[in-house]
Design an enzyme around this catalytic site. Structure first.
Site, PDB file in Angstrom:
ATOM      1  CG  PHE A  15     -40.089 -46.992 -56.513  1.00  0.00           C
ATOM      2  CD1 PHE A  15     -41.178 -47.207 -57.349  1.00  0.00           C
ATOM      3  CD2 PHE A  15     -39.840 -45.691 -56.090  1.00  0.00           C
ATOM      4  CE1 PHE A  15     -41.999 -46.164 -57.762  1.00  0.00           C
ATOM      5  CE2 PHE A  15     -40.651 -44.644 -56.487  1.00  0.00           C
ATOM      6  CZ  PHE A  15     -41.731 -44.888 -57.325  1.00  0.00           C
ATOM      7  CG  ASP A  61     -22.723 -61.736 -50.706  1.00  0.00           C
ATOM      8  OD1 ASP A  61     -22.135 -60.632 -50.691  1.00  0.00           O
ATOM      9  OD2 ASP A  61     -22.123 -62.818 -50.649  1.00  0.00           O
ATOM     10  CB  ILE A  62     -25.416 -56.639 -51.652  1.00  0.00           C
ATOM     11  CG1 ILE A  62     -25.443 -55.271 -52.336  1.00  0.00           C
ATOM     12  CG2 ILE A  62     -24.992 -56.537 -50.197  1.00  0.00           C
ATOM     13  CD1 ILE A  62     -26.460 -54.317 -51.753  1.00  0.00           C
ATOM     14  CB  ALA A  82     -27.283 -51.631 -54.941  1.00  0.00           C
ATOM     15  CB  ALA A  85     -34.452 -47.816 -49.306  1.00  0.00           C
ATOM     16  CB  SER A 125     -31.618 -39.561 -50.054  1.00  0.00           C
ATOM     17  OG  SER A 125     -32.836 -39.140 -49.459  1.00  0.00           O
ATOM     18  CE1 TYR A 150     -31.628 -44.623 -47.779  1.00  0.00           C
ATOM     19  CE2 TYR A 150     -32.618 -42.472 -47.417  1.00  0.00           C
ATOM     20  CZ  TYR A 150     -32.157 -43.445 -48.276  1.00  0.00           C
ATOM     21  OH  TYR A 150     -32.223 -43.241 -49.632  1.00  0.00           O
ATOM     22  CE  LYS A 154     -28.781 -43.593 -50.182  1.00  0.00           C
ATOM     23  NZ  LYS A 154     -28.255 -44.264 -51.396  1.00  0.00           N
TER      24      LYS A 154
END
Length: 334
Positions: A15, A61-62, A82, A85, A125, A150, A154
């Protein structure tokens, strides 16, 4: 430290990533995107013109970190977006957040360091400070208080990067955006958009809450400032439009952005509590996230205010778009 206008951005399919990359390319940046998405899928999902100053690199892949190092050799700045989320349809285990959001961020930073990148800009975040505020807004000095896996990931990523990079020759800048809105928004904001567009009567929860928001256009300009400004090196920043609005004020602003005059219908707390209990039960039985649950109700009724004056005082950046302007643009491009 002098910077050329070259940047590698991870997480471009998200997003925030797509609009940021489009903004940077429009402003003359040489942009390299590293993603697991197919080219056509990425272009459609992120609304990107991959021929307009944007170089596309697909990785299997990541965790394919060799590709990150190879791509980063041509840039001065890496913006790392990346990660895993919040999931709106399913739950994610703590081990996934740990692997992708923590170890992944560290490995991308190590790859950038080996490639000779000058600055690493990390997207954290506001949730590292908690889910809501009571007596005063969050500032960069507020203690870490993560309330879910999450947010905890972070915090761990921030701490790991702060241990890895100081004195390494690559500068670290961290930004903590508050609730971001704009074209393609998800979650409660998307639900409010749907309600306001389909019905002249919009139910809302009576609450004296106040929440800070951040328009994607303001975020793009803030991140571009943090990519090169000398005063941003080694610093962390909270980003917002400034101020805060209640849920009622937000609904009215969305309605005005659509050229409407919404009729607000207060929802009695007893019905809301019952709906939240049903949502919690649904999640416990199915493992899927229900739109209305205790957590979402808390978000709708609680306050989350931030003070984002640090970035203004150190770099001179100010949000160019008001919330009314941002909402109008969001509605127009929805």
């Amino acid at each position: 430290m002098a910077f050329e206008k070259s940047v590698m951005v991870t997480g471009v399919g998200g997003f925030i990533g797509g609009p940021l990359v489009a903004h940077l390319a429009k402003n003359g940046w040489k942009v390299i995107t590293v993603t697991t998405r197919d080219e056509n899928d990425l272009a459609a999902a992120a609304r990107l013109d991959l021929d307009g100053g944007i170089k596309y690199i697909k990785i299997p892949d990541i965790n394919h970190y060799e590709s990150y190092e190879s791509a980063a050799k041509d840039v001065d700045v890496v913006v790392h977006l990346a990660g895993v989320a919040h999931q709106v349809s399913r739950r994610v285990g703590d081990d996934v957040y740990e692997a992708v959001n923590v170890r992944g961020a560290v490995k991308v930073a190590q790859a950038a360091l080996r490639a000779g990148v000058k600055r690493f800009v990390y997207a954290s975040s506001i949730k590292v400070h908690g889910d809501f505020t009571k007596n005063s807004p969050f500032t960069e000095q507020s203690p870490f208080d993560p309330r879910d896996a999450y947010a905890a990931s972070k915090v761990k990523a921030e701490r790991a990067l702060c241990e890895l990079l100081p004195g390494s020759g690559m500068e670290l800048t961290i930004f903590r955006p508050t609730l971001v809105y704009g074209p393609g928004v998800k979650g409660n904001m998307a639900n409010l958009l749907k309600l306001a567009s389909k019905s002249p009567v919009v139910p809302y929860i009576q609450s004296a809450n106040k929440r800070s928001f951040l328009y994607a256009g303001n975020l793009n300009e803030a991140v571009e400032t943090l990519m090169t400004h000398p005063a941003a090196a080694g610093e962390s920043f909270i980003l917002s439009d400034g101020g805060g609005v209640s849920t009622r004020e937000l609904i009215l602003a969305i309605s005005r952005g659509m050229g409407k005059n919404a009729i607000l219908l207060p929802v009695p707390g007893i019905f809301l509590a019952a709906g939240a209990k049903f949502g919690d039960l649904w999640e416990s039985l199915t493992g899927s996230v229900f739109p209305l649950n205790s957590k979402s109700v808390t978000k709708l009724t609680g306050s989350l205010l931030v003070d984002s004056s640090k970035i203004t005082s150190l770099t001179g950046w100010r949000p160019r778009f008001s919330m009314e302007e941002g909402i109008r643009e969001m509605v127009k491009r929805a």
